[in-house]
Design a protein around this motif. Structure first.
Motif, mmCIF file in Angstrom:
data_model
loop_
_atom_site.group_PDB
_atom_site.id
_atom_site.type_symbol
_atom_site.label_atom_id
_atom_site.label_comp_id
_atom_site.label_asym_id
_atom_site.label_seq_id
_atom_site.Cartn_x
_atom_site.Cartn_y
_atom_site.Cartn_z
ATOM 1 N N HIS A 182 0.798 -1.222 0.000
ATOM 2 C CA HIS A 182 0.000 0.000 0.000
ATOM 3 C C HIS A 182 0.831 1.273 0.000
ATOM 4 O O HIS A 182 0.293 2.353 -0.213
ATOM 5 C CB HIS A 182 -0.941 0.009 1.208
ATOM 6 N N ALA A 183 2.105 1.175 0.283
ATOM 7 C CA ALA A 183 2.933 2.381 0.324
ATOM 8 C C ALA A 183 4.334 2.048 -0.163
ATOM 9 O O ALA A 183 4.761 0.885 -0.143
ATOM 10 C CB ALA A 183 2.986 2.956 1.741
ATOM 11 N N ARG A 184 5.062 3.069 -0.590
ATOM 12 C CA ARG A 184 6.417 2.865 -1.109
ATOM 13 C C ARG A 184 7.399 2.497 -0.007
ATOM 14 O O ARG A 184 8.348 1.759 -0.237
ATOM 15 C CB ARG A 184 6.898 4.137 -1.820
ATOM 16 N N MET A 185 7.170 3.022 1.193
ATOM 17 C CA MET A 185 8.107 2.829 2.297
ATOM 18 C C MET A 185 7.626 1.706 3.214
ATOM 19 O O MET A 185 6.427 1.572 3.474
ATOM 20 C CB MET A 185 8.273 4.127 3.098
ATOM 21 N N VAL A 186 8.588 0.945 3.746
ATOM 22 C CA VAL A 186 8.255 -0.211 4.561
ATOM 23 C C VAL A 186 7.669 0.190 5.913
ATOM 24 O O VAL A 186 6.995 -0.611 6.569
ATOM 25 C CB VAL A 186 9.511 -1.094 4.758
ATOM 26 N N ASP A 187 7.910 1.429 6.340
ATOM 27 C CA ASP A 187 7.447 1.883 7.656
ATOM 28 C C ASP A 187 6.193 2.737 7.562
ATOM 29 O O ASP A 187 5.914 3.536 8.460
ATOM 30 C CB ASP A 187 8.559 2.663 8.363
ATOM 31 N N SER A 188 5.412 2.572 6.508
ATOM 32 C CA SER A 188 4.208 3.385 6.330
ATOM 33 C C SER A 188 3.086 2.526 5.748
ATOM 34 O O SER A 188 3.312 1.754 4.812
ATOM 35 C CB SER A 188 4.523 4.562 5.397
ATOM 36 N N TRP A 189 1.878 2.641 6.326
ATOM 37 C CA TRP A 189 0.694 1.904 5.859
ATOM 38 C C TRP A 189 0.997 0.401 5.738
ATOM 39 O O TRP A 189 0.815 -0.213 4.696
ATOM 40 C CB TRP A 189 0.189 2.444 4.527
ATOM 41 N N VAL A 190 1.447 -0.178 6.836
ATOM 42 C CA VAL A 190 1.702 -1.622 6.880
ATOM 43 C C VAL A 190 0.371 -2.334 7.105
ATOM 44 O O VAL A 190 -0.324 -2.079 8.090
ATOM 45 C CB VAL A 190 2.692 -1.970 8.005
ATOM 46 N N VAL A 191 0.012 -3.222 6.181
ATOM 47 C CA VAL A 191 -1.297 -3.890 6.215
ATOM 48 C C VAL A 191 -1.099 -5.398 6.354
ATOM 49 O O VAL A 191 -0.312 -6.000 5.624
ATOM 50 C CB VAL A 191 -2.104 -3.574 4.936
ATOM 51 N N VAL A 192 -1.836 -6.008 7.298
ATOM 52 C CA VAL A 192 -1.798 -7.463 7.497
ATOM 53 C C VAL A 192 -3.223 -7.952 7.734
ATOM 54 O O VAL A 192 -4.155 -7.164 7.918
ATOM 55 C CB VAL A 192 -0.906 -7.846 8.706
ATOM 56 N N ASP A 193 -3.388 -9.274 7.727
ATOM 57 C CA ASP A 193 -4.689 -9.865 8.056
ATOM 58 C C ASP A 193 -5.086 -9.477 9.477
ATOM 59 O O ASP A 193 -4.243 -9.473 10.385
ATOM 60 C CB ASP A 193 -4.630 -11.386 7.959
ATOM 61 N N ALA A 194 -6.359 -9.203 9.665
ATOM 62 C CA ALA A 194 -6.846 -8.895 11.014
ATOM 63 C C ALA A 194 -6.975 -10.184 11.820
ATOM 64 O O ALA A 194 -7.419 -11.207 11.290
ATOM 65 C CB ALA A 194 -8.195 -8.196 10.935
ATOM 66 N N PRO A 195 -6.576 -10.183 13.082
ATOM 67 C CA PRO A 195 -6.807 -11.359 13.937
ATOM 68 C C PRO A 195 -8.289 -11.472 14.280
ATOM 69 O O PRO A 195 -9.080 -10.566 14.024
ATOM 70 C CB PRO A 195 -5.978 -11.055 15.199
ATOM 71 N N LEU A 251 -0.784 -2.829 19.322
ATOM 72 C CA LEU A 251 -1.146 -2.270 18.019
ATOM 73 C C LEU A 251 -0.532 -0.893 17.786
ATOM 74 O O LEU A 251 -0.371 -0.470 16.638
ATOM 75 C CB LEU A 251 -2.668 -2.189 17.883
ATOM 76 N N SER A 252 -0.193 -0.192 18.847
ATOM 77 C CA SER A 252 0.320 1.175 18.695
ATOM 78 C C SER A 252 1.819 1.219 18.414
ATOM 79 O O SER A 252 2.356 2.278 18.079
ATOM 80 C CB SER A 252 0.030 1.977 19.963
ATOM 81 N N LEU A 253 2.510 0.082 18.534
ATOM 82 C CA LEU A 253 3.966 0.079 18.344
ATOM 83 C C LEU A 253 4.308 0.298 16.874
ATOM 84 O O LEU A 253 3.753 -0.355 15.987
ATOM 85 C CB LEU A 253 4.559 -1.255 18.808
ATOM 86 N N ASN A 254 5.234 1.220 16.605
ATOM 87 C CA ASN A 254 5.585 1.499 15.213
ATOM 88 C C ASN A 254 6.578 0.467 14.665
ATOM 89 O O ASN A 254 7.062 -0.402 15.387
ATOM 90 C CB ASN A 254 6.141 2.917 15.062
ATOM 91 N N TYR A 255 6.882 0.584 13.402
ATOM 92 C CA TYR A 255 7.706 -0.397 12.695
ATOM 93 C C TYR A 255 9.081 -0.549 13.352
ATOM 94 O O TYR A 255 9.552 -1.670 13.575
ATOM 95 C CB TYR A 255 7.852 0.032 11.228
ATOM 96 N N TYR A 256 9.739 0.560 13.655
ATOM 97 C CA TYR A 256 11.094 0.497 14.208
ATOM 98 C C TYR A 256 11.078 -0.049 15.630
ATOM 99 O O TYR A 256 11.978 -0.795 16.028
ATOM 100 C CB TYR A 256 11.741 1.875 14.158
ATOM 101 N N SER A 257 10.059 0.295 16.392
ATOM 102 C CA SER A 257 9.943 -0.235 17.746
ATOM 103 C C SER A 257 9.761 -1.746 17.714
ATOM 104 O O SER A 257 10.387 -2.485 18.500
ATOM 105 C CB SER A 257 8.766 0.428 18.463
ATOM 106 N N ARG A 258 8.920 -2.225 16.809
ATOM 107 C CA ARG A 258 8.704 -3.678 16.686
ATOM 108 C C ARG A 258 9.986 -4.394 16.276
ATOM 109 O O ARG A 258 10.303 -5.473 16.797
ATOM 110 C CB ARG A 258 7.596 -3.966 15.663
ATOM 111 N N THR A 259 10.731 -3.806 15.347
ATOM 112 C CA THR A 259 11.966 -4.435 14.876
ATOM 113 C C THR A 259 12.999 -4.521 15.990
ATOM 114 O O THR A 259 13.630 -5.565 16.206
ATOM 115 C CB THR A 259 12.545 -3.639 13.690
ATOM 116 N N ILE A 260 13.180 -3.424 16.718
ATOM 117 C CA ILE A 260 14.151 -3.412 17.822
ATOM 118 C C ILE A 260 13.741 -4.406 18.904
ATOM 119 O O ILE A 260 14.565 -5.177 19.405
ATOM 120 C CB ILE A 260 14.282 -1.989 18.405
#
Length: 564
Positions: free
Chosen positions: A184-197, A207-216
């Motif tokens: 959905h977006a050019r950058m890996v840290d923006s508009w990350v979409v996955v299946d809903a649980p 759910l509020s954790l951002n991409y870099y926080s999750r990676t670290i």
């Protein structure tokens, strides 16, 4: 060597058939005509900052309306529910206490005089001190006092505590499945979409954790788990040092008269280290589950899969390798004195003797383990104790009677350890094979019965655990092949190098299976999702099923939810 090749080739064949079989089962389950809420939703994380004058809700709506104009329904912005959850939990606690007090009062009226005896409680901490008051009146007042606070906090949460994640709902499950596997977006840290649980699986705090926080977090957790696996004896030794009798006497002086009794002292000195080990191993699944949740994983079933993997590698590396290698070296320590160059020959000659330990271990697992599992003596005794001493209301009895779920995070790793043991000793000590057959044969009967008639699933992921089990099968097979390569080498078998092609075949087989099958387990295939439903679902009820319990109120109208 022929036996090693035969075991490996049969394993490849059976794993391939199993992957196809489980894939068919997953497709059949997903193709079911019964609508499920999660099939009409996606989870969107890392939503960028909204433009000035635009709300988060408007931003998400406009973004997905532009991409899916015909099938987009509405979005639910995830909120920080910490404060509202506290109030809601307090309200629920008081409701349970009120129901309990009313039940006790009703019982007193049916047993004794018609007026009955109204229960009382103290207003202090845990009801241990303070003014004695009528329980029914007290809890009714508390509920009436907390309810307006909850309603006010719900409105504040929906309006002011929005986060950078959202659940987006569609009128078509094909559109939802397509959206979940699209970029959905050019950058890996923006508009990350996955299946809903599933609604019951969502871990809202993650759910509020951002991409870099999750990676670290993920790499920090992996590091902690790796260190725990490699050096797990260090914390046990550290704890044991603090639980010596001398330290217990110093920390808990009132135990000194008991500890000084000779028979008690002898017993404690003998069993304290083992007790520490047992407690640590019992707490380990909880620790691994906590660490998995700390990665930022959004669903309970995913946490279970992650904790299961960590526990498997822990048991294989510490239980299997520790007993096999450590036991063999310690058993022959005298032969190594003054002759350290004999360690390879000693190890090669001694490895088969560890099979006796593991043969006994497997036998105990299916005799005692399955016996306890089938009889459920311990849960039965716990239930009757709770019912006699603690349960007053039907809800409390039902909660005490509930068998819980299947405990996949520990059950699968335990079974995979037996598989690893059976594979690794299948050629060195073939007598272990019948015991492995009996273990899994009895397991098919006992565990199948428990799954169908006893346990109640806490979540459903439609077979997404299987690829992880398949990977651990192959890990066990590779481990077996490496052990056989080393075993043949130290036995000076000149054709030991012939194992190397098997190791390459295992890696190639894993790669092919991953490319052919895995993506269907990671996403929902569109050809499966396009199957017609028995009835058109009410998308609004799907939307409301995802509202957290603390925000789900009849007094909040649609306009207030639209703020979300």
């Amino acid at each position: 060597m022929i036996a090693v090749y035969w075991v490996s080739l049969v394993t490849y064949f059976l794993l391939w058939k199993a992957y196809k079989h489980v894939s068919d089962i997953r497709a059949t389950a997903l193709r079911s005509s019964e609508p499920r809420a999660e099939q009409f939703a996606i989870l969107v994380r890392d939503i960028p900052h909204a433009r000035e004058g635009e709300t988060k809700k408007e931003q998400v709506d406009s973004y997905f309306k532009a991409i899916y104009p015909d099938t987009f329904y509405r979005a639910m912005i995830v909120t920080d529910n910490k404060e509202v959850n506290k109030i809601w939990e307090e309200l629920e606690k008081n409701r349970k206490k009120l129901l309990r007090a009313e039940t006790i009062y009703a019982e007193s009226r049916s047993i004794g005089s018609p007026e009955g005896v109204r229960p009382t409680t103290r207003t202090g901490f845990l009801g241990l001190y303070g003014t004695k008051v009528d329980s029914i009146e007290y809890y009714t007042e508390k509920i009436n006092e907390i309810t307006p606070k909850l309603e006010a906090e719900q409105k504040i949460t929906l309006r002011d505590r929005q986060l950078s994640s959202a659940l987006v709902f569609f009128t078509s499950r094909v559109a939802a499945a397509s959206a979940a596997q699209s970029l959905h977006a050019r950058m890996v840290d923006s508009w990350v979409v996955v299946d809903a649980p599933e609604p019951r699986q969502v871990i809202w705090t993650n759910l509020s954790l951002n991409y870099y926080s999750r990676t670290i977090r993920k790499y920090v957790v992996y590091t902690i788990v790796s260190l725990t696996i490699l050096f797990f004896m260090i914390p046990i030794t550290f704890i044991t040092a603090f639980t010596t009798l001398e330290n217990l006497e110093m920390l808990l002086p009132f135990l000194r008269p008991i500890i000084e009794i000779k028979s008690v002292r002898t017993l404690l000195e003998a069993f304290i280290p083992q007790l520490v080990l047992i407690i640590f191993l019992a707490l380990l699944p909880m620790l691994l589950r906590y660490l998995s949740k700390a990665e930022g994983i959004p669903s309970e079933s995913h946490v279970t899969r992650a904790a299961s993997g960590k526990y498997f590698y822990f048991t294989v590396l510490n239980v299997f390798i520790g007993v096999s290698l450590g036991g063999s070296l310690l058993y022959n320590i005298k032969r190594l004195e003054g002759k350290p160059d004999a360690i390879i020959e000693v190890l090669a000659a001694s490895i088969p003797y560890s099979a006796t330990f593991f043969l006994t271990y497997v036998a105990l697992r299916f005799f005692i383990g399955y016996g306890l599992e089938l009889s459920r003596v311990i849960p039965f005794a716990i239930f009757h104790c709770k019912r006699k001493l603690l349960c007053k209301t039907e809800a409390e009895v039902k909660e005490a009677w509930a068998p819980g779920d299947f405990r996949y995070a520990t059950r699968f790793p335990s079974d995979m350890l037996i598989l690893t043991i059976t594979l690794c000793y299948s050629v060195i000590a073939p007598l272990i094979i019948p015991f492995g057959v009996i273990y899994f044969g009895m397991g098919w009967l006992v565990i199948r019965n428990q799954a169908l008639n006893v346990y109640v699933p806490s979540c459903e992921s439609f077979g997404r655990m299987w690829p992880h089990i398949h990977t651990r099968f192959l890990s066990a097979l590779v481990f077996y092949q490496v052990i056989m390569f080393g075993y043949f080498g130290v036995k000076k078998f000149i054709y030991a190098f012939a194992i190397i092609p098997l190791l390459l075949m295992s890696l190639i087989f894993a790669y092919v299976c991953n490319k052919k099958f895995y993506r269907f387990f990671h996403h929902r295939a569109l050809e499966v999702m396009c199957h017609e439903l028995k009835e058109t679902p009410d998308i609004d009820s799907v939307y409301r099923s995802y509202l957290p319990p603390s925000l789900n109120s009849d007094k909040l109208d649609d306009d207030e939810y639209e703020i979300v």
